[in-house]
Design a protein around this motif. Structure first.
Motif, PDB file in Angstrom:
ATOM      1  N   VAL A 162      21.178 -10.614   3.509  1.00  0.00           N
ATOM      2  CA  VAL A 162      22.048 -10.732   2.317  1.00  0.00           C
ATOM      3  C   VAL A 162      21.373 -11.552   0.954  1.00  0.00           C
ATOM      4  N   ALA A 163      20.770 -12.851   1.423  1.00  0.00           N
ATOM      5  CA  ALA A 163      20.064 -13.635   0.587  1.00  0.00           C
ATOM      6  C   ALA A 163      18.943 -12.678   0.013  1.00  0.00           C
ATOM      7  N   ALA A 164      18.064 -12.299   0.906  1.00  0.00           N
ATOM      8  CA  ALA A 164      16.852 -11.424   0.594  1.00  0.00           C
ATOM      9  C   ALA A 164      17.347 -10.163  -0.686  1.00  0.00           C
ATOM     10  N   LEU A 165      18.496  -9.642  -0.091  1.00  0.00           N
ATOM     11  CA  LEU A 165      19.107  -8.182  -0.964  1.00  0.00           C
ATOM     12  C   LEU A 165      19.281  -8.841  -2.306  1.00  0.00           C
ATOM     13  N   VAL A 166      19.859 -10.029  -2.481  1.00  0.00           N
ATOM     14  CA  VAL A 166      20.393 -10.497  -3.937  1.00  0.00           C
ATOM     15  C   VAL A 166      19.048 -10.789  -4.669  1.00  0.00           C
ATOM     16  N   ASN A 167      18.083 -11.393  -3.966  1.00  0.00           N
ATOM     17  CA  ASN A 167      16.761 -11.552  -4.798  1.00  0.00           C
ATOM     18  C   ASN A 167      16.088 -10.281  -5.140  1.00  0.00           C
ATOM     19  N   ALA A 168      16.187  -9.408  -4.302  1.00  0.00           N
ATOM     20  CA  ALA A 168      15.442  -8.000  -4.643  1.00  0.00           C
ATOM     21  C   ALA A 168      16.248  -7.420  -5.831  1.00  0.00           C
ATOM     22  N   LEU A 169      17.611  -7.687  -5.941  1.00  0.00           N
ATOM     23  CA  LEU A 169      18.582  -6.964  -7.096  1.00  0.00           C
ATOM     24  C   LEU A 169      18.288  -7.696  -8.065  1.00  0.00           C
ATOM     25  N   SER A 170      17.989  -9.093  -8.044  1.00  0.00           N
ATOM     26  CA  SER A 170      17.918  -9.875  -9.197  1.00  0.00           C
ATOM     27  C   SER A 170      16.711  -9.285  -9.987  1.00  0.00           C
ATOM     28  N   GLU A 171      15.763  -8.777  -9.108  1.00  0.00           N
ATOM     29  CA  GLU A 171      14.337  -8.275  -9.816  1.00  0.00           C
ATOM     30  C   GLU A 171      14.459  -6.821 -10.137  1.00  0.00           C
ATOM     31  N   GLN A 218      -3.610 -12.996  -3.509  1.00  0.00           N
ATOM     32  CA  GLN A 218      -3.873 -11.642  -3.287  1.00  0.00           C
ATOM     33  C   GLN A 218      -3.567 -10.709  -4.100  1.00  0.00           C
ATOM     34  N   GLY A 219      -2.661 -11.014  -5.269  1.00  0.00           N
ATOM     35  CA  GLY A 219      -2.317 -10.209  -6.254  1.00  0.00           C
ATOM     36  C   GLY A 219      -0.814  -9.762  -6.250  1.00  0.00           C
ATOM     37  N   ALA A 220      -0.105 -10.099  -5.025  1.00  0.00           N
ATOM     38  CA  ALA A 220       1.185  -9.770  -4.896  1.00  0.00           C
ATOM     39  C   ALA A 220       2.106 -10.289  -6.032  1.00  0.00           C
ATOM     40  N   PRO A 221       2.744  -9.397  -6.347  1.00  0.00           N
ATOM     41  CA  PRO A 221       3.782  -9.835  -8.004  1.00  0.00           C
ATOM     42  C   PRO A 221       5.152 -10.443  -7.536  1.00  0.00           C
ATOM     43  N   LEU A 222       4.789 -11.499  -6.930  1.00  0.00           N
ATOM     44  CA  LEU A 222       5.877 -12.568  -6.523  1.00  0.00           C
ATOM     45  C   LEU A 222       6.358 -13.385  -7.656  1.00  0.00           C
ATOM     46  N   VAL A 223       7.885 -13.259  -7.600  1.00  0.00           N
ATOM     47  CA  VAL A 223       8.609 -13.770  -8.964  1.00  0.00           C
ATOM     48  C   VAL A 223       9.492 -14.948  -8.317  1.00  0.00           C
ATOM     49  N   LYS A 224       9.436 -16.179  -9.015  1.00  0.00           N
ATOM     50  CA  LYS A 224      10.363 -17.175  -8.455  1.00  0.00           C
ATOM     51  C   LYS A 224      12.063 -16.702  -8.789  1.00  0.00           C
ATOM     52  N   VAL A 225      12.681 -16.752  -7.952  1.00  0.00           N
ATOM     53  CA  VAL A 225      14.116 -16.454  -8.057  1.00  0.00           C
ATOM     54  C   VAL A 225      15.000 -17.869  -7.789  1.00  0.00           C
ATOM     55  N   ARG A 226      15.368 -18.720  -8.928  1.00  0.00           N
ATOM     56  CA  ARG A 226      16.238 -19.778  -8.557  1.00  0.00           C
ATOM     57  C   ARG A 226      17.389 -19.315  -7.958  1.00  0.00           C
ATOM     58  N   GLN A 227      17.706 -20.386  -7.104  1.00  0.00           N
ATOM     59  CA  GLN A 227      18.980 -20.057  -6.158  1.00  0.00           C
ATOM     60  C   GLN A 227      20.281 -20.860  -7.013  1.00  0.00           C
ATOM     61  N   ASP A 282       0.968  -1.255   0.092  1.00  0.00           N
ATOM     62  CA  ASP A 282      -0.166   0.043  -0.053  1.00  0.00           C
ATOM     63  C   ASP A 282       0.938   1.110   0.148  1.00  0.00           C
ATOM     64  N   ALA A 283       2.095   1.115   0.582  1.00  0.00           N
ATOM     65  CA  ALA A 283       2.935   2.342   0.737  1.00  0.00           C
ATOM     66  C   ALA A 283       3.904   2.552  -0.402  1.00  0.00           C
ATOM     67  N   PHE A 284       4.182   1.494  -1.209  1.00  0.00           N
ATOM     68  CA  PHE A 284       5.294   1.677  -2.207  1.00  0.00           C
ATOM     69  C   PHE A 284       4.770   1.271  -3.321  1.00  0.00           C
ATOM     70  N   ASP A 285       5.261   1.625  -4.609  1.00  0.00           N
ATOM     71  CA  ASP A 285       4.914   1.197  -5.794  1.00  0.00           C
ATOM     72  C   ASP A 285       5.652  -0.233  -6.300  1.00  0.00           C
ATOM     73  N   VAL A 286       5.221  -1.240  -5.623  1.00  0.00           N
ATOM     74  CA  VAL A 286       5.799  -2.448  -5.787  1.00  0.00           C
ATOM     75  C   VAL A 286       5.736  -3.220  -7.038  1.00  0.00           C
ATOM     76  N   ARG A 287       6.757  -3.470  -7.722  1.00  0.00           N
ATOM     77  CA  ARG A 287       6.876  -3.771  -8.987  1.00  0.00           C
ATOM     78  C   ARG A 287       6.863  -5.364  -8.972  1.00  0.00           C
ATOM     79  N   SER A 288       7.775  -5.984  -8.269  1.00  0.00           N
ATOM     80  CA  SER A 288       7.992  -7.559  -8.030  1.00  0.00           C
ATOM     81  C   SER A 288       8.541  -7.753  -6.991  1.00  0.00           C
ATOM     82  N   ILE A 289       8.285  -9.223  -6.387  1.00  0.00           N
ATOM     83  CA  ILE A 289       9.034  -9.351  -5.045  1.00  0.00           C
ATOM     84  C   ILE A 289       9.722 -10.902  -5.369  1.00  0.00           C
ATOM     85  N   GLY A 290      11.154 -10.900  -5.437  1.00  0.00           N
ATOM     86  CA  GLY A 290      11.662 -12.149  -5.480  1.00  0.00           C
ATOM     87  C   GLY A 290      11.655 -13.081  -4.446  1.00  0.00           C
ATOM     88  N   PHE A 291      11.551 -14.343  -4.684  1.00  0.00           N
ATOM     89  CA  PHE A 291      11.851 -15.518  -3.557  1.00  0.00           C
ATOM     90  C   PHE A 291      12.225 -16.613  -4.200  1.00  0.00           C
TER      91      PHE A 291
END
Length: 582
Positions: free
Chosen positions: A551-560, A477-486, A453-462
């Protein structure tokens, strides 16, 4: 402030820059010079802060004097110094004995002053007098520390090693004239009848637990302990003593991750780097730098504080000559005489570059900004992390925000691993503590909904391997989740780009602005990476020093974020006529 004995003239201290180079505090420098002890010029590579800033801390010179007198009552038992008084070398006083025994604070429960330091770690190459130093400390703690019924144990990883650990202590007790008639040396125990104290060797956790009420524990050659059981049992056996001391004196290991040595060494390095704070723990590590030439005398001097006395120059020259003949001898020489962990991984992200990019991140100003998320749910009983990256087309790079959760039942273990910092992070709002003993995903789900609601979220890598009901619910619920292979192919580009951003960023123009979050900094410092034959890299959770979920979450976010189309800015929009590509 030091409790100083009156002298005819005050010693003149070196200036602050020189003391900083030598890594000697003003109090310790004053003590050495006032006692006619020269300042050693062999600073350790790693040294944790002395507890000068603890509330009520006082440097008690009388206590250090007492330790040195006790050492002087002992005699060398071997080699060219046999029969001579055992007087600690200046480096042993400056970097070990004075900082540990000198710093005290008043304790109302104890009814007087007690030592602040109760954990000592000394990592030094072979032939630098480790056995003599640990033996002297053991005898002092049993016979001269003023503790009635002091139980002092020396830890051996096996019955065979017990002789190597206890032998030097027993010999010191038997051969020193000042102890004649005052102590009784038995096969596995030295007894001080007057105080009801003793020193004994233990080689199993069960032995250490038996009647444990320890005043001091000595652990020699930590790297040979295959499990942490004995060491941890000794550490937890001092609860009823007012000023106990656990002493670890060791040489470097071969760089294996996850061992008790690795954990202890890593913690000392983090304390020295101010990643963690614990004034009750003090440690020093002598070692060469990995880039130093192992066959030059300057390297030998850097790694060996006793150079020229023990070990001698001739001894190291012979060992170096052998090392030049075979890879096996070289690895042994690097570890035993240069203090290098021969298989230690190269640090991929440095704290210097991370700190350079800290800047300030004001969450209230991130509202409405374009955002890319990274989610790490690797452990339901430990940490879960969410990172938001906000591209900045004006300043370049990203603003970064970390959200971190842990179950309430995990806080005790997390505090132990972070020297109590986890509780500080929780009070500061940097770590959310959820009820129960497993991650409460409802908390995380609610936070993600608020952030969307607060940010203009384009995608969430997981990581799809750790997909849970949470990710399924968010997708519905419509969250833009994207699979990030490890794997290497997916994670190498964002991890290398993260390194590039940090290295290219400066304090004046940071490129990954993270606000100096200390919980995040701890995880960055823990990071280890693994590399494939093609040179690709990815985070290595199994071999990292501790948790790296942030750090892992940061790398997933940067991948997106890297999938974002480049944004070009007109050359007329700034004074530098610079085209910025994100």
């Amino acid at each position: 402030m030091a409790r100083k004995r009156k002298t005819r003239s005050e010693p003149e201290l070196p200036d602050d820059a020189e003391l900083e180079r030598l890594k000697i505090s003003p109090e310790v420098a004053w003590f050495l010079l006032s006692r006619g002890i020269p300042l050693p010029d062999c600073p350790p590579l790693v040294k944790t802060p002395e507890p000068r800033d603890v509330a009520g801390a006082v440097f008690d010179v009388e206590r250090v004097d007492r330790v040195l007198r006790a050492f002087g009552a002992l005699v060398h038992t071997q080699g060219q110094w046999a029969g001579r008084s055992l007087r600690p070398d200046p480096w042993q006083v400056a970097y070990v004995l004075a900082p540990v025994f000198g710093w005290v604070r008043h304790d109302e429960a104890a009814g007087g002053y007690v030592r602040i330091v109760n954990q000592l770690y000394v990592d030094v190459p072979r032939k630098n007098g480790k056995s003599t130093l640990s033996g002297g400390i053991a005898i002092y703690m049993a016979c001269a520390d003023g503790e009635p019924g002091a139980q002092v144990v020396t830890a051996a990883s096996s019955e065979r090693q017990a002789g190597f650990v206890f032998g030097p202590i027993k010999t010191l007790a038997e051969k020193s004239p000042a102890l004649k008639g005052r102590v009784r040396a038995h096969q596995k125990r030295v007894v001080h009848p007057k105080s009801g104290s003793y020193i004994e060797v233990v080689s199993s956790a069960a032995d250490a637990q038996h009647g444990a009420n320890l005043h001091c524990g000595i652990v020699d050659e930590l790297h040979v302990h295959k499990t942490p059981d004995l060491v941890e049992t000794i550490e937890t056996g001092t609860g009823s003593r007012t000023q106990p001391l656990i002493v670890i004196i060791t040489t470097a290991d071969s760089g294996r991750r996850g061992t008790i040595y690795d954990r202890k060494r890593r913690r000392i390095e983090q304390l020295a780097a101010r990643v963690l704070t614990d004034p009750t723990t003090y440690g020093v590590v002598w070692a060469a730098e990995p880039t130093d030439d192992p066959f030059t005398e300057s390297t030998w001097r850097k790694a060996n504080p006793g150079f020229g006395v023990s070990p001698t120059r001739a001894y190291l020259a012979r060992a170096a000559a052998e090392a030049q003949q075979s890879p096996a001898d070289l690895a042994k020489f690097l570890r035993l005489h240069c203090g290098l962990r021969t298989k230690q991984e190269t640090r991929f992200l440095t704290l210097d570059s991370w700190d350079r990019n800290a800047s300030i991140v004001d969450e209230t100003r991130l509202a409405g900004r374009e955002a890319y998320g990274g989610l790490d749910l690797a452990s339901t009983s430990d940490l879960c992390a969410l990172v938001w990256l906000f591209p900045d087309d004006v300043r370049g790079g990203y603003d970064a925000l970390l959200r971190l959760w842990t179950p309430e039942a995990n806080m005790s273990a997390l505090d132990k691993r972070t020297a109590g910092e986890a509780s500080v992070w929780a009070r500061q709002g940097l770590l959310m503590v959820t009820p129960g003993n497993v991650a409460d995903y409802d908390w995380i789900k609610l936070q993600i909904e608020r952030d969307m609601d607060a940010f203009d979220v384009r995608s969430i890598g997981f990581d799809p391997w750790n997909a849970t009901q949470l990710t399924n619910d968010l997708t519905e619920q419509g969250a833009p989740l994207v699979k990030v292979r490890q794997g290497f192919v997916t994670l190498s580009p964002p991890l290398k780009d993260l390194q590039r951003l940090l290295l290219a960023g400066t304090e004046e123009r940071p490129l990954l602005r993270h606000g100096g979050n200390p919980a995040w900094r701890w995880q960055v410092d823990n990071l280890a990476v693994t590399t494939d034959p093609a040179g690709n890299v990815k985070p290595d959770k199994a071999n990292s020093g501790d948790k790296i979920d942030g750090v892992a979450a940061l790398v997933n976010a940067l991948s997106e974020a890297m999938t974002r189309k480049p944004v070009a800015r007109s050359a007329y929009e700034d004074d530098d006529a610079e085209l910025i590509i994100i």
